[in-house]
Structures are given as C-alpha cells and as structure tokens.
Design a protein around this motif. Structure first.
Motif, PDB file in Angstrom:
ATOM      1  N   VAL A  90       0.821  -1.223   0.000  1.00  0.00           N
ATOM      2  CA  VAL A  90       0.000   0.000   0.000  1.00  0.00           C
ATOM      3  C   VAL A  90       0.852   1.269   0.000  1.00  0.00           C
ATOM      4  O   VAL A  90       0.345   2.368  -0.207  1.00  0.00           O
ATOM      5  N   ASP A  91       2.159   1.115   0.231  1.00  0.00           N
ATOM      6  CA  ASP A  91       3.076   2.261   0.177  1.00  0.00           C
ATOM      7  C   ASP A  91       3.567   2.536  -1.234  1.00  0.00           C
ATOM      8  O   ASP A  91       4.358   3.465  -1.446  1.00  0.00           O
ATOM      9  N   THR A  92       3.120   1.750  -2.194  1.00  0.00           N
ATOM     10  CA  THR A  92       3.454   2.005  -3.595  1.00  0.00           C
ATOM     11  C   THR A  92       2.916   3.371  -4.003  1.00  0.00           C
ATOM     12  O   THR A  92       1.715   3.642  -3.867  1.00  0.00           O
ATOM     13  N   ALA A  93       3.803   4.220  -4.484  1.00  0.00           N
ATOM     14  CA  ALA A  93       3.405   5.603  -4.774  1.00  0.00           C
ATOM     15  C   ALA A  93       4.538   6.344  -5.466  1.00  0.00           C
ATOM     16  O   ALA A  93       5.674   5.864  -5.521  1.00  0.00           O
ATOM     17  N   THR A  94       4.214   7.519  -5.985  1.00  0.00           N
ATOM     18  CA  THR A  94       5.227   8.482  -6.382  1.00  0.00           C
ATOM     19  C   THR A  94       5.545   9.334  -5.158  1.00  0.00           C
ATOM     20  O   THR A  94       4.630   9.852  -4.504  1.00  0.00           O
ATOM     21  N   TYR A  95       6.820   9.433  -4.856  1.00  0.00           N
ATOM     22  CA  TYR A  95       7.272  10.196  -3.697  1.00  0.00           C
ATOM     23  C   TYR A  95       7.914  11.498  -4.184  1.00  0.00           C
ATOM     24  O   TYR A  95       8.820  11.466  -5.022  1.00  0.00           O
ATOM     25  N   TYR A  96       7.407  12.603  -3.670  1.00  0.00           N
ATOM     26  CA  TYR A  96       7.911  13.922  -4.027  1.00  0.00           C
ATOM     27  C   TYR A  96       8.619  14.562  -2.828  1.00  0.00           C
ATOM     28  O   TYR A  96       8.168  14.413  -1.691  1.00  0.00           O
ATOM     29  N   CYS A  97       9.683  15.298  -3.105  1.00  0.00           N
ATOM     30  CA  CYS A  97      10.183  16.237  -2.104  1.00  0.00           C
ATOM     31  C   CYS A  97       9.870  17.646  -2.606  1.00  0.00           C
ATOM     32  O   CYS A  97       9.725  17.875  -3.822  1.00  0.00           O
ATOM     33  N   ALA A  98       9.727  18.560  -1.675  1.00  0.00           N
ATOM     34  CA  ALA A  98       9.367  19.931  -2.027  1.00  0.00           C
ATOM     35  C   ALA A  98       9.966  20.890  -1.011  1.00  0.00           C
ATOM     36  O   ALA A  98      10.102  20.556   0.182  1.00  0.00           O
ATOM     37  N   ARG A  99      10.331  22.078  -1.471  1.00  0.00           N
ATOM     38  CA  ARG A  99      10.804  23.104  -0.556  1.00  0.00           C
ATOM     39  C   ARG A  99       9.600  23.720   0.151  1.00  0.00           C
ATOM     40  O   ARG A  99       8.570  24.003  -0.471  1.00  0.00           O
ATOM     41  N   ILE A 100       9.740  23.927   1.437  1.00  0.00           N
ATOM     42  CA  ILE A 100       8.738  24.670   2.174  1.00  0.00           C
ATOM     43  C   ILE A 100       9.333  26.022   2.509  1.00  0.00           C
ATOM     44  O   ILE A 100      10.478  26.132   2.959  1.00  0.00           O
ATOM     45  N   ARG A 101       8.561  27.053   2.224  1.00  0.00           N
ATOM     46  CA  ARG A 101       9.029  28.421   2.399  1.00  0.00           C
ATOM     47  C   ARG A 101       8.087  29.116   3.362  1.00  0.00           C
ATOM     48  O   ARG A 101       6.866  28.974   3.248  1.00  0.00           O
ATOM     49  N   ILE A 102       8.658  29.852   4.298  1.00  0.00           N
ATOM     50  CA  ILE A 102       7.847  30.606   5.259  1.00  0.00           C
ATOM     51  C   ILE A 102       7.851  32.063   4.833  1.00  0.00           C
ATOM     52  O   ILE A 102       8.916  32.664   4.660  1.00  0.00           O
ATOM     53  N   THR A 103       6.667  32.601   4.624  1.00  0.00           N
ATOM     54  CA  THR A 103       6.512  33.970   4.135  1.00  0.00           C
ATOM     55  C   THR A 103       5.618  34.747   5.092  1.00  0.00           C
ATOM     56  O   THR A 103       4.619  34.212   5.590  1.00  0.00           O
ATOM     57  N   MET A 104       5.946  36.022   5.301  1.00  0.00           N
ATOM     58  CA  MET A 104       5.101  36.868   6.130  1.00  0.00           C
ATOM     59  C   MET A 104       4.056  37.559   5.262  1.00  0.00           C
ATOM     60  O   MET A 104       4.390  38.168   4.231  1.00  0.00           O
ATOM     61  N   VAL A 105       2.810  37.424   5.670  1.00  0.00           N
ATOM     62  CA  VAL A 105       1.698  38.089   5.002  1.00  0.00           C
ATOM     63  C   VAL A 105       0.922  38.862   6.061  1.00  0.00           C
ATOM     64  O   VAL A 105       0.378  38.259   6.995  1.00  0.00           O
ATOM     65  N   GLN A 106       0.896  40.157   5.934  1.00  0.00           N
ATOM     66  CA  GLN A 106       0.190  41.024   6.877  1.00  0.00           C
ATOM     67  C   GLN A 106       0.568  40.694   8.318  1.00  0.00           C
ATOM     68  O   GLN A 106      -0.301  40.535   9.193  1.00  0.00           O
ATOM     69  N   GLY A 107       1.867  40.537   8.550  1.00  0.00           N
ATOM     70  CA  GLY A 107       2.386  40.348   9.899  1.00  0.00           C
ATOM     71  C   GLY A 107       2.306  38.938  10.441  1.00  0.00           C
ATOM     72  O   GLY A 107       2.700  38.693  11.589  1.00  0.00           O
ATOM     73  N   VAL A 108       1.804  38.001   9.641  1.00  0.00           N
ATOM     74  CA  VAL A 108       1.682  36.610  10.071  1.00  0.00           C
ATOM     75  C   VAL A 108       2.525  35.730   9.150  1.00  0.00           C
ATOM     76  O   VAL A 108       2.564  35.956   7.940  1.00  0.00           O
ATOM     77  N   TYR A 109       3.171  34.703   9.725  1.00  0.00           N
ATOM     78  CA  TYR A 109       4.004  33.806   8.922  1.00  0.00           C
ATOM     79  C   TYR A 109       3.196  32.624   8.400  1.00  0.00           C
ATOM     80  O   TYR A 109       2.454  31.979   9.153  1.00  0.00           O
ATOM     81  N   PHE A 110       3.360  32.341   7.119  1.00  0.00           N
ATOM     82  CA  PHE A 110       2.657  31.237   6.475  1.00  0.00           C
ATOM     83  C   PHE A 110       3.640  30.339   5.740  1.00  0.00           C
ATOM     84  O   PHE A 110       4.553  30.825   5.068  1.00  0.00           O
ATOM     85  N   ASP A 111       3.414  29.018   5.853  1.00  0.00           N
ATOM     86  CA  ASP A 111       4.199  28.036   5.107  1.00  0.00           C
ATOM     87  C   ASP A 111       3.526  27.748   3.764  1.00  0.00           C
ATOM     88  O   ASP A 111       2.300  27.873   3.635  1.00  0.00           O
ATOM     89  N   ALA A 112       4.322  27.290   2.803  1.00  0.00           N
ATOM     90  CA  ALA A 112       3.782  26.739   1.557  1.00  0.00           C
ATOM     91  C   ALA A 112       4.880  25.923   0.892  1.00  0.00           C
ATOM     92  O   ALA A 112       6.060  26.279   0.982  1.00  0.00           O
ATOM     93  N   PHE A 113       4.480  24.855   0.215  1.00  0.00           N
ATOM     94  CA  PHE A 113       5.430  24.062  -0.571  1.00  0.00           C
ATOM     95  C   PHE A 113       5.531  24.725  -1.951  1.00  0.00           C
ATOM     96  O   PHE A 113       4.673  24.506  -2.810  1.00  0.00           O
ATOM     97  N   ASP A 114       6.550  25.537  -2.155  1.00  0.00           N
ATOM     98  CA  ASP A 114       6.568  26.375  -3.357  1.00  0.00           C
ATOM     99  C   ASP A 114       7.315  25.773  -4.535  1.00  0.00           C
ATOM    100  O   ASP A 114       7.037  26.158  -5.676  1.00  0.00           O
ATOM    101  N   ILE A 115       8.253  24.908  -4.316  1.00  0.00           N
ATOM    102  CA  ILE A 115       8.997  24.279  -5.410  1.00  0.00           C
ATOM    103  C   ILE A 115       9.037  22.775  -5.143  1.00  0.00           C
ATOM    104  O   ILE A 115       9.395  22.357  -4.035  1.00  0.00           O
TER     105      ILE A 115
END
Lengths: 126, 108
Positions: A90-115
């Motif tokens: 059941v672990d058969t899958a495509t495995y991705y790695c991605a950069r997570i970037r923390i960005t400030m938006v209106q004084g609050v920090y948000f994560d996102a997988f951008d690349i």
C-alpha cells in the motif's frame, strides 16, 4: 534557479526499509525560513503529506506514519533523507520532495510548498 | 486528525467559464491554507498560499478566499491549460499538513 530531485530505489520488497534522498540546489537549509518536505501520491489517488524538516532542524511527521518515518538533513551536501520502515504494497506511490518556504503576510508567517521535485515512483512488491 | 473535504470532486466546464472549488476543514485553521494545481504525470504547482495570496507568476484569473473552516478557489475565466486536478492543503503548524482529496476539472 531552485531545483529538487528525488532519488532512491524503484522497487522494494515488503518489510524492507525505504531510503529516499532529496538533493536540491538554489537554496540552503542553513537559511532561516526554509525547509524540505516529503509528499507521496499512490497511483490515481490524492496527495499525502509525510514529513518535513526546517532549517533549524525542527521536524514534523504525519501522525499516521510517524512510527515508520525518519527525516534528516545534511546541510553541507544540500540533501534531505527520508527513511520509511516496514514497507507494504500500500506504500506504492510516487514520492515527491518539495521546498517549504515561510513567508510573512500582513504580519503573520505562512508556510507553503513552493517548489517541487519531479517525483520518484516506488513500487513495493515481492 | 484534521480533515479537508473538497467539493466537487469532479467538475466539467468550458473554456471561458468561471469556476469555484470549495475546501472545508474539520476544524478552524485561520488562513493557513494553500491551493495547488497538478497536471497528469507532473508535480503539483503552488497557486495560492495564506488562503488568498497569489504565488508569483500565477495568472490573476486564479483567486482564493476564506478563513476558518471554509475556503474557495476561483478561476475567473477558464483557459485550456487550467484543466487539471486541484488540491487544497492546510498548513497550520499545530496540525498535520493534510491535503484535500482533490478536484478534477475536466473539459465539457
């Protein structure tokens, strides 16, 4: 230019341990506000977040898989390694790695997988 | 664990249409939500983060809104290259970084 690339075995047997390496360029894991995560996708199914590691070595794991996962980083080699024990079909899958970037938006920090890397397909079969 | 439920799961639309995809969280996540687009055989691409902030380079026809437990992704005028599968993801660091089940957008 930021790139990430996954490497590891394409076929593993049930009960074996999977080791995947994410090799990246264009950023450093010694830089504040970045991290690298792993996400997988079984054929024809949805994305599933597995784990991530931040520049400060803070690590997070999916609760459902935490007992089987270990994530580490080698800042000097620009690599992040994910190990998953006791592999099952059941672990058969495509495995991705991605950069997570923390960005400030209106004084609050948000994560996102951008690349994202291109992904690597792993099949679990005897 | 937190659950993200996207609706609809499948959507058929025409070029030029305005479409909206909804993502509902099982508990409040403030604005810690991102949207991704995935085309067959390709890695996902970040469209929106912080619920409504457009990622650099993403066309302005994409927009996001919402806070708390209900979020929407809107494409104002569908282009041929927009036919893909869309995923939401919660990124509140106190919770697992769960994805929704996906919405497949097909050409009518």
């Amino acid at each position: 230019q930021i790139t990430l690339k996954e490497s590891g075995p394409t076929l593993v047997k049930p009960t074996q341990t999977l080791t995947l390496t994410c090799t990246f360029s264009g950023f450093s894991l010694s830089t504040s506000g970045v991290g690298v995560g792993w996400i997988r996708q079984p054929p024809g199914k949805a994305l599933e977040w597995l784990a991530l590691i931040y520049w400060n070595d803070d690590k997070r794991y999916s609760p459902s898989l935490k007992s089987r996962l270990t994530i580490t980083k080698d800042t000097s080699k620009n690599q992040v390694v994910l190990t998953m024990t006791n592999m099952d079909p059941v672990d058969t899958a495509t495995y991705y790695c991605a950069r997570i970037r923390i960005t400030m938006v209106q004084g609050v920090y948000f994560d996102a997988f951008d690349i994202w890397g291109q992904g690597t397909m792993v099949t679990v079969s005897s | 664990d937190i659950q993200l439920t996207q609706s609809p799961s499948f959507l058929s639309a025409s070029v030029g249409d305005r479409v909206t995809i909804t993502c509902r969280a099982s508990q409040g996540i403030s604005s810690y939500l991102a949207w991704y687009q995935q085309k067959p055989g390709k890695a996902p691409k970040l469209l929106i983060y912080a619920a409504s902030t457009l990622q650099s380079g993403v066309p302005s026809r994409f927009s996001g809104s919402g806070s708390g437990t209900e979020f929407t992704l809107t494409i104002s005028s569908l282009q041929p290259e927009d036919f893909a599968t869309y995923y939401c993801q919660q990124l509140n660091s106190y919770l697992p970084y769960t994805f929704g089940q996906g919405t497949k957008l097909e050409i009518k």
